[in-house]
Write an enzyme that holds these catalytic residues in place. Structure first.
Site, PDB file in Angstrom:
ATOM      1  N   PHE A   1      45.650  41.322  49.199  1.00  0.00           N
ATOM      2  CA  PHE A   1      46.180  42.029  48.040  1.00  0.00           C
ATOM      3  C   PHE A   1      45.319  41.737  46.797  1.00  0.00           C
ATOM      4  CE2 PHE A   1      49.026  42.049  44.278  1.00  0.00           C
ATOM      5  CZ  PHE A   1      49.261  43.418  44.238  1.00  0.00           C
ATOM      6  N   GLN A   2      44.894  42.772  46.148  1.00  0.00           N
ATOM      7  CA  GLN A   2      44.042  42.707  44.947  1.00  0.00           C
ATOM      8  C   GLN A   2      42.740  41.939  45.182  1.00  0.00           C
ATOM      9  OE1 GLN A   2      46.421  41.677  41.432  1.00  0.00           O
ATOM     10  NE2 GLN A   2      46.902  43.845  41.218  1.00  0.00           N
TER      11      GLN A   2
ATOM     12  N   GLU B   1      41.634  45.826  30.603  1.00  0.00           N
ATOM     13  CA  GLU B   1      40.557  44.847  30.747  1.00  0.00           C
ATOM     14  C   GLU B   1      39.239  45.355  30.152  1.00  0.00           C
ATOM     15  OE1 GLU B   1      42.637  45.724  33.126  1.00  0.00           O
ATOM     16  OE2 GLU B   1      43.513  43.927  34.026  1.00  0.00           O
TER      17      GLU B   1
ATOM     18  N   LYS C   1      41.887  31.386  43.716  1.00  0.00           N
ATOM     19  CA  LYS C   1      43.144  30.827  43.197  1.00  0.00           C
ATOM     20  C   LYS C   1      43.333  29.380  43.650  1.00  0.00           C
ATOM     21  CE  LYS C   1      47.816  32.401  42.254  1.00  0.00           C
ATOM     22  NZ  LYS C   1      48.814  33.430  42.529  1.00  0.00           N
TER      23      LYS C   1
END
Lengths: 577, 176
Positions: free
Chosen positions: A129-130, A67, A179
């Site tokens: 998570f993440q 990234e 999301k």
């Protein structure tokens, strides 16, 4: 939460269509004219990537190998094209890997929009998570950032993001999208942002200050200009040249101002700063009027502030009010976009030549030439010197190439010796000094200006920091030319160790891999040259290559870059040896 | 240059995350914020941060410039103490038994123009609004009687002179 912008109320359109948040992101990018974006997919940004699949004919997504590479590529693209660079990543480690490039873009005023995926909004703050607080992390290094948790915010916020990134003093913006916002539907309609109530990108011109500036310049006996990237960002190169030519004032550049004016222009007197030229550094402390144009008096430029241009009346042309008096007191601050302020100034200037004053720069250049430049360019013994390589590139490119340099000794040599005819030709990491910048930035630069030769000049240390981007070059077939000046050292740190740490070379010696084999592993044409006799031919072959090309030049191991203003010293105490 | 108290008044849009952006500007320069409050302002939908710092005038000028650079900040002003009308509020919680048994406490309350906010069988709460030295003075007087709790607000302040924020807002709206 409602975000209020002047454009907010005006966005309703009868032509709204229902799309997902993810598709809205892509449609926004298309509305903003984005044709290329750099990124790396992952769980939290997958809905957007899924939509990209549908739009791949309109938007070229470049899969970088890290990234960080995506941000540097976006920077390179932005710096040569003048457009906003776009980088995209997933949440957590994907987002944090963007941080170095964002910080680099912030300090070098590069317009960039970064889009990151985020965990679902119901998971925010739960250490999912993440999940990382990328808004919190990126706050000090962005011009603006915002977390989108509702799909319907996407068009407004992205329009605002592009407006903020490119307007006024440009900079990076980060938009984090949960999301669920990517999956949810919205009625899509788009209106470009044209203003925000609390944000005034360009200060109004105060004509009295411009008049005062013109009067001071017209009356000056020993005036000197120091120009920075503001000239390029303001698109004021031609106007600037006219100002210099009419006023006859010697003009010196900062590292980011380089290429705003042709290098060989007779009124261009070289580079200021730590490894700048002798004349402009010493004469900074002799001039009677110092005209700073679109530059910010970085400490690498000024050296010891207590002993910087104290004798001079300082005029500061600047778009960012917070830069006025930040480091150096401005007797005459001229706020505004230089493209507008210089236009007014030009009319008020009296034609002048300042021949005797120019002669002083020439005299200093002669001293520097005899002591340093002559040897740098025409060394006959020992291994190849870095300047000789840059000189060969100049001869082949005739000053028309884009040079993307990494950070270290080779960067200073590249900036000292590269010849440029055109603007937006020098791409380097100035304010942050990011090793690993050049390889991915060169990918972006070539995509931003496909018609131009793009040469990345990199040291062996910086090369290995983002060497994985050779994979991006292989996959995209982007024909960049890569020159690694290999001295098996972290050269600049070694130079400091030699000069200021009694030659204690702590962790600066590098045992390097076989770079040629690595390049060939990525199916990139590669050559190594270690003898002076083969240099010209090797550089010529590289420059004539239609494909990507890797050239490793084994250079002198313990070469030092001079002149040098040691940290804390005055610019007039610049060392020639 | 001498360090002194400055009150920085920041007029902003009402957006999430702005407090951290503003605080980061002080943090980066290693300036300790003495007090910070945020509330609505006299202008509709515009927030006002009131921040007190002890710095030199040169520092506060630069900090105000950096604050104004933030996208959602409309305007930042800074003033010295003599240019401001400023107040703080303190709450003192004291055991009710002490209050009943010692008449001195009642005198302190009267003398310092404090007022009793709440009385319960177990404790009572006094509120005092004023300058720092005034709330401190009452604190010192009550301390020997076993203060159960003490809390003081950040400074809130208005300027003696006019702050032309409404005009500035109008200008922003018409120029965009």
């Amino acid at each position: 939460m409602e975000v209020k912008t002047a454009s907010f109320e005006k966005t309703a359109s009868p032509k709204a269509t229902t799309v997902s948040g993810a598709e809205a992101v892509i449609k926004c990018l298309l509305e903003e004219g984005v044709d290329t974006l750099y990124g790396y997919p992952g769980g939290a940004i997958m809905p957007v990537y899924d939509e990209l699949y549908k739009y791949q004919k309109q938007i070229h997504h470049v899969l970088t190998r890290h990234e960080q590479g995506a941000t540097h590529a976006a920077q390179g693209y932005a710096r040569v094209s003048g457009k906003v660079g776009v980088a995209m990543a997933t949440s957590g480690p994907g987002a944090t890997n963007l941080v170095t490039g964002i910080a680099d873009a912030q300090i070098d005023s590069t317009p960039m929009v970064c889009i990151t995926g985020q965990v679902g909004s119901h998971l925010l703050g739960s250490d999912a998570f993440q999940e990382t607080d990328i808004i919190g992390i990126s706050t000090p290094i962005t011009k603006w950032n915002y977390q989108i948790t509702k799909a319907e915010e996407i068009p407004e916020i992205l329009a605002k993001a592009f407006f903020i990134a490119r307007s006024g003093r440009p900079g990076p913006v980060l938009i984090d999208i949960t999301k669920d916002a990517q999956f949810a539907s919205l009625e899509f309609n788009y209106k470009k942002c044209s203003g925000i109530r609390s944000y005034k990108p360009t200060p109004e011109i105060n004509l009295i200050e411009v008049e005062r500036a013109a009067e001071a310049i017209n009356n000056a006996k020993k005036p000197m200009i120091v120009f920075g990237q503001g000239v390029i960002l303001g698109g004021a190169e031609e106007l600037f040249k006219q100002v210099v030519e009419k006023s006859g004032v010697p003009a010196a550049w900062t590292i980011l101002g380089l290429s705003a004016m042709p290098t060989d222009h007779p009124l261009n007197v070289g580079m200021v700063g730590m490894h700048g030229n002798y004349g402009p550094n010493v004469l900074t402390n002799e001039c009677d009027v110092l005209i700073a144009i679109g530059m910010r008096f970085d400490d690498r430029v000024t050296g010891n502030l207590e002993k910087y241009a104290k004798q001079a009346k300082v005029i500061h042309f600047e778009i960012d009010p917070a830069e006025i008096n930040k480091n150096v007191y401005a007797d005459i601050p001229v706020l505004g976009n230089v493209n507008e302020t210089l236009k007014v100034l030009l009319e008020l200037l009296k034609p002048n030549k300042h021949e005797a004053w120019h002669q002083k720069f020439k005299d200093h250049y002669k001293i520097e030439f005899d002591k340093i430049i002559k040897n740098d360019l025409n060394a006959e013994r020992g291994k190849i010197g870095m300047a000789e390589v840059i000189d060969e590139i100049n001869k082949c490119s005739k000053g028309d190439a884009v040079i993307v340099s990494d950070v270290g000794q080779h960067q200073m040599v590249a900036c000292r010796y590269s010849k440029f005819n055109q603007t937006r030709s020098n791409v380097t990491s100035g304010g942050l000094g990011t090793m690993g910048f050049a390889l991915p930035a060169a990918i972006g630069a070539k995509m931003g200006a496909p018609e131009r030769d793009v040469v990345a000049v990199i040291g062996d240390g910086g090369y290995q920091m983002t060497i994985q981007e050779l994979g991006t070059i292989f996959q995209t077939k982007v024909p960049v030319k890569i020159v690694v000046l290999n001295n098996d050292f972290l050269g600049m740190v070694r130079q400091w160790q030699q000069l200021f740490f009694e030659k204690r070379y702590a962790s600066t010696e590098m045992i390097n891999p076989d770079f040629i084999t690595i390049a060939k592993g990525y199916h990139i044409k590669a050559k190594q040259v270690s003898k002076r006799e083969g240099l010209k031919e090797a550089v010529t072959e590289m420059m004539q290559s239609k494909e990507a090309y890797f050239l490793e030049v084994k250079v002198e191991q313990e070469e030092n870059v001079f002149p040098m203003v040691p940290t804390g010293a005055s610019v007039s105490d610049i060392r020639l040896e | 240059m001498e360090k002194k108290n400055f009150t920085v008044s920041v007029y902003t849009e009402n957006n999430i995350g702005l407090l951290s952006r503003i605080a980061a500007i002080f943090q980066k320069r290693h300036i300790n914020i003495e007090s910070i409050t945020a509330s609505r302002s006299e202008v509709n939908e515009v927030m006002r941060f009131t921040i007190v710092v002890q710095v030199t005038e040169e520092q506060v000028k630069k900090v105000a410039g950096q604050i104004e650079k933030q996208i959602e900040v409309i305007k930042a002003f800074y003033h010295t103490d003599d240019e401001m009308i400023y107040q703080e509020t303190a709450l003192y919680k004291i055991n009710s038994a002490d209050f009943v048994e010692d008449l001195n406490i009642q005198d302190f309350i009267k003398e310092s123009n404090a007022r009793i906010v709440t009385v319960t069988p177990k404790f009572f709460v006094i509120e005092k609004t004023g300058k720092r030295h005034e709330t401190d003075s009452l604190y010192e007087k009550l301390k020997p009687y076993g203060l159960m709790q003490f809390v003081r607000s950040g400074t809130i302040a208005v300027t003696k002179n006019e702050m032309p924020i409404s005009n500035i807002l109008e200008q922003f709206d018409t120029t965009n």
